[in-house]
Design an enzyme around this catalytic site. Structure first.
Site, PDB file in Angstrom:
ATOM      1  N   ARG A   1      13.711  -9.663  13.843  1.00 45.65           N
ATOM      2  CA  ARG A   1      12.427  -9.092  13.411  1.00 45.65           C
ATOM      3  C   ARG A   1      12.302  -7.619  13.794  1.00 45.65           C
ATOM      4  O   ARG A   1      11.576  -6.860  13.159  1.00 45.65           O
ATOM      5  CB  ARG A   1      11.276  -9.908  14.006  1.00 45.65           C
ATOM      6  CG  ARG A   1       9.977  -9.686  13.279  1.00 45.65           C
ATOM      7  CD  ARG A   1       8.754 -10.377  13.855  1.00 45.65           C
ATOM      8  NE  ARG A   1       8.946 -11.640  14.482  1.00 45.65           N
ATOM      9  CZ  ARG A   1       8.938 -11.827  15.808  1.00 45.65           C
ATOM     10  NH1 ARG A   1       8.763 -10.806  16.625  1.00 45.65           N
ATOM     11  NH2 ARG A   1       9.086 -13.033  16.309  1.00 45.65           N
TER      12      ARG A   1
ATOM     13  N   TYR B   1      -6.360   4.391  -3.820  1.00 38.14           N
ATOM     14  CA  TYR B   1      -5.771   3.231  -4.504  1.00 38.14           C
ATOM     15  C   TYR B   1      -6.680   2.023  -4.287  1.00 38.14           C
ATOM     16  O   TYR B   1      -7.110   1.766  -3.158  1.00 38.14           O
ATOM     17  CB  TYR B   1      -4.389   3.017  -3.878  1.00 38.14           C
ATOM     18  CG  TYR B   1      -3.547   1.927  -4.436  1.00 38.14           C
ATOM     19  CD1 TYR B   1      -3.124   1.940  -5.763  1.00 38.14           C
ATOM     20  CD2 TYR B   1      -3.118   0.875  -3.623  1.00 38.14           C
ATOM     21  CE1 TYR B   1      -2.308   0.939  -6.256  1.00 38.14           C
ATOM     22  CE2 TYR B   1      -2.300  -0.128  -4.108  1.00 38.14           C
ATOM     23  CZ  TYR B   1      -1.907  -0.090  -5.427  1.00 38.14           C
ATOM     24  OH  TYR B   1      -1.088  -1.075  -5.898  1.00 38.14           O
TER      25      TYR B   1
ATOM     26  N   ASP C   1      -2.001   8.783   2.067  1.00 39.69           N
ATOM     27  CA  ASP C   1      -1.149   8.048   1.129  1.00 39.69           C
ATOM     28  C   ASP C   1      -0.411   9.096   0.301  1.00 39.69           C
ATOM     29  O   ASP C   1      -1.000   9.752  -0.560  1.00 39.69           O
ATOM     30  CB  ASP C   1      -2.013   7.128   0.261  1.00 39.69           C
ATOM     31  CG  ASP C   1      -1.187   6.245  -0.678  1.00 39.69           C
ATOM     32  OD1 ASP C   1      -0.081   6.665  -1.074  1.00 39.69           O
ATOM     33  OD2 ASP C   1      -1.668   5.148  -1.017  1.00 39.69           O
TER      34      ASP C   1
ATOM     35  N   LYS D   1       7.720   2.846  -5.280  1.00 36.75           N
ATOM     36  CA  LYS D   1       7.568   3.795  -6.392  1.00 36.75           C
ATOM     37  C   LYS D   1       8.779   4.726  -6.460  1.00 36.75           C
ATOM     38  O   LYS D   1       9.853   4.272  -6.763  1.00 36.75           O
ATOM     39  CB  LYS D   1       6.244   4.555  -6.226  1.00 36.75           C
ATOM     40  CG  LYS D   1       5.039   3.638  -5.957  1.00 36.75           C
ATOM     41  CD  LYS D   1       4.652   2.786  -7.146  1.00 36.75           C
ATOM     42  CE  LYS D   1       3.671   1.649  -6.850  1.00 36.75           C
ATOM     43  NZ  LYS D   1       2.394   2.028  -6.281  1.00 36.75           N
TER      44      LYS D   1
HETATM   45  C1  LIG Z   1       1.426   1.217  -5.621  1.00 31.82           C
HETATM   46  C2  LIG Z   1       0.650   1.978  -4.640  1.00 31.82           C
HETATM   47  C3  LIG Z   1       0.447   1.488  -3.360  1.00 31.82           C
HETATM   48  C4  LIG Z   1       0.875   0.111  -2.946  1.00 31.82           C
HETATM   49  O1  LIG Z   1       2.239  -0.052  -2.962  1.00 31.82           O
HETATM   50  P1  LIG Z   1       2.942  -1.480  -3.170  1.00 31.82           P
HETATM   51  O2  LIG Z   1       4.327  -1.219  -2.718  1.00 31.82           O
HETATM   52  O3  LIG Z   1       2.809  -1.808  -4.623  1.00 31.82           O
HETATM   53  O4  LIG Z   1       2.216  -2.467  -2.312  1.00 31.82           O
HETATM   54  C5  LIG Z   1      -0.245   2.272  -2.452  1.00 31.82           C
HETATM   55  N1  LIG Z   1      -0.705   3.494  -2.801  1.00 31.82           N
HETATM   56  C6  LIG Z   1      -0.526   3.991  -4.025  1.00 31.82           C
HETATM   57  C7  LIG Z   1      -1.061   5.337  -4.340  1.00 31.82           C
HETATM   58  C8  LIG Z   1       0.141   3.253  -4.995  1.00 31.82           C
HETATM   59  O5  LIG Z   1       0.269   3.740  -6.233  1.00 31.82           O
END
Ligand SMILES: *Cc1c(COP(=O)(O)O)cnc(C)c1O
Length: 401
Positions: free
Chosen positions: A68, A122, A194, A219
Site C-alpha cells: 500500500r 469542477y 486544480d 487527462k
Molecule cells: C476530470 C477532472 C477531474 C477529476 O479527475 P478524474 O480523474 O476523472 O477523477 C478534476 N478536475 C478537473 C478540472 C477535471 O476536468
C-alpha cells in the site's frame, strides 16, 4: 537524488528523465539498467529478519515496506511529477482526480474551518464540499473566479484554505492566481489549485505561490484515455499532512497504472504543444463563424482572460468551449450528433478529439452564467485540424437542418 532535481534542466528534459533513478530501473546484480522503471507489483514485502522488519517500519517513503505504501514504479511517477514543480517536497498519487481533490480537502480541513471554493470548480469538487465536508462541519463559500486580490475581503478568521481552478471548468475563466496566493500567504491561509488544464508544463503552480497543486492525471498526463489517476504535489510545510491522510485513507494506486501514466508523461510536452496548436486553429476558425456566439478559450486575444493567461501561462492546452448563437437544445443535439471525428464522451486530454454539451448555469451559486446560448465543450486531439474543421462545418449544416 533524482536526475530531475537539477533546477537548471528545462521542463521537456525533466519529463524525459524524471523518476528514472538507477535503483528503480535496474538491478546492479544484473549488471545494468533498463530505460523504464519496471512494473513492481507487491502486497507483501519479505524481510531478512526481525531487526530488518523493525528498521523498515520507520522508513515512511522510498523504502519497500508494504504494497500500500508503493513500489518503485509508483515512486518513479511521484518523483517525476515532483521534479516538474520547483519548490515541491513530494507528490502523492490517488486512484482518480476526484480522489486526489477529496483527500487533499480532508487532509487540510477540520470541523469549524471555512473553505473558499472557486465558483467555476469542477462539479464533483463542489459536490464533495456540499455533502461530505458540510457533514464534517466545514463550511464552504463560493467566490467569483475573477475576484483577484479582492479575495482578501472574503477571508474570515476561520478560513483555512482557498481552492482555485484556472481556467475554470466549462467556462474557462482565468484566475489571477499570483494575486490570490499573495493575499493567502499574508493572511496565513493555504491555497490548493486544480491544475489539470495546464499541467506544470504550462503553469508551474508552486512557483506562483500555490501550496498544493492537484492534477487529474487521467487527462493530459495519461493522455491516452486508458487510465485513471490523480496527484497532489505540495510544499514542505503541507506534504506531511497529505501523506499521513493518504496513508490513513488507504489511498494507493496500481503499479501497472503508474507505468501507463509514466508512458504518457514522457510525451506530454510534444502532445501539449500540438494539441494547443490544433486547439488554436479550430478555435480561430470557430470564432469567425456566424453560428458561434463566443469562444471560451484564453489563448484567443479577444478572450476576457487573455491578458492574465499571457502573463502567467506559457501555452494553452486543447480544451475549450463555445456557444451556438441563438440555437436551442435540439439544434445543439443535431450539431453534436452529426460529428464524425469527435467522440461524444467525458474526460479530455487524450490523443483523440471529444465533444460534450455543457450547462454551467445550473451549477453556479456565487456568480450567474447568464449567456442563454447553449454551450459545447471540445477537447482537441492530435488529428489534422483541417479534418476536424471540415467535420464541424458539416455539424453546422446539420444544425441548420
Ligand atoms: C476530470 C477532472 C477531474 C477529476 O479527475 P478524474 O480523474 O476523472 O477523477 C478534476 N478536475 C478537473 C478540472 C477535471 O476536468
Amino acid at each position: 537524488m533524482s536526475k530531475n532535481d537539477d533546477p537548471s534542466l528545462r521542463p521537456a528534459t525533466k519529463l524525459v528523465q524524471g523518476g528514472r533513478r538507477p535503483e528503480w530501473t535496474g538491478d546492479p546484480r544484473l549488471g545494468g539498467g533498463i530505460v523504464n522503471p519496471p512494473v513492481w507489483r507487491a502486497s507483501t514485502i519479505l524481510y531478512d529478519n526481525i531487526a530488518d522488519l523493525k528498521a523498515r517500519g520507520h522508513a515512511t517513503h522510498d523504502k519497500l515496506y508494504y504494497g500500500r505504501r508503493g513500489t518503485p514504479t509508483v515512486w518513479a511517477l511521484a518523483d517525476a511529477l515532483t521534479g516538474m514543480e520547483a519548490g515541491a517536497e513530494g507528490t502523492l498519487l490517488y486512484p482518480s482526480g476526484v480522489a486526489a481533490n477529496s483527500a487533499g480537502l480532508l487532509a487540510l480541513l477540520s470541523p469549524g474551518d471555512h473553505l473558499l471554493m472557486v465558483d467555476s470548480a469542477y462539479e464533483p469538487t463542489r459536490a464533495f464540499c456540499n455533502s461530505m465536508l458540510a457533514r464534517l462541519g466545514v463550511e464552504t463559500s463560493y467566490y467569483d473566479p475573477l475576484v483577484g486580490a479582492g479575495i482578501a475581503d472574503l477571508i474570515r478568521p476561520e478560513t483555512r484554505l482557498i481552492f482555485l481552478e484556472s481556467p475554470g471548468s466549462l467556462t474557462f475563466e482565468v484566475q489571477d492566481i499570483p494575486a490570490i496566493t499573495a493575499v493567502a500567504r499574508e493572511r496565513g491561509v493555504l491555497t490548493m489549485l486544480d491544475n489539470t488544464w495546464a499541467t506544470p508544463l504550462l503553469f508551474p503552480a508552486l512557483a506562483h505561490g500555490v501550496d498544493v497543486a492537484m492534477m487529474s492525471l487521467t487527462k493530459y498526463v495519461g493522455g491516452h484515455s486508458d487510465v485513471m489517476m490523480g496527484s497532489l504535489t505540495a510544499t514542505r510545510a503541507v506534504w506531511p499532512k497529505l501523506r499521513s491522510a493518504a496513508y490513513q485513507l488507504g489511498q494507493s494506486v496500481s503499479p501497472d497504472d503508474c507505468a501507463a501514466v509514466l508512458r504518457g508523461l514522457r510525451t506530454l510536452e510534444v502532445r501539449m504543444q500540438r494539441q494547443g496548436e490544433n486547439g488554436l486553429a479550430v478555435a480561430n476558425w470557430l470564432a469567425d463563424r456566424a453560428e458561434v456566439g463566443r469562444v471560451l478559450y484564453p489563448a484567443l486575444p479577444g478572450d476576457p482572460g487573455h491578458a492574465i493567461w499571457s502573463r502567467d501561462f506559457s501555452g494553452a492546452s486543447g480544451l475549450f468551449g463555445f456557444t451556438l448563437k441563438g440555437a436551442d437544445e435540439a439544434a445543439r443535439t443535431r450539431f453534436i450528433d452529426s460529428l464524425a471525428h469527435f467522440g461524444i464522451g467525458f474526460s479530455w486530454g487524450g490523443y483523440e478529439s471529444l465533444v460534450v454539451p455543457s450547462d454551467p448555469a445550473t451549477i453556479r451559486t456565487a456568480t450567474r452564467w447568464a449567456d442563454p446560448d447553449p454551450l459545447v465543450r471540445l477537447s482537441i486531439g492530435l488529428e489534422d485540424p483541417a479534418d476536424l474543421i471540415a467535420d464541424l462545418e458539416r455539424g453546422f449544416a446539420a444544425m441548420r437542418g
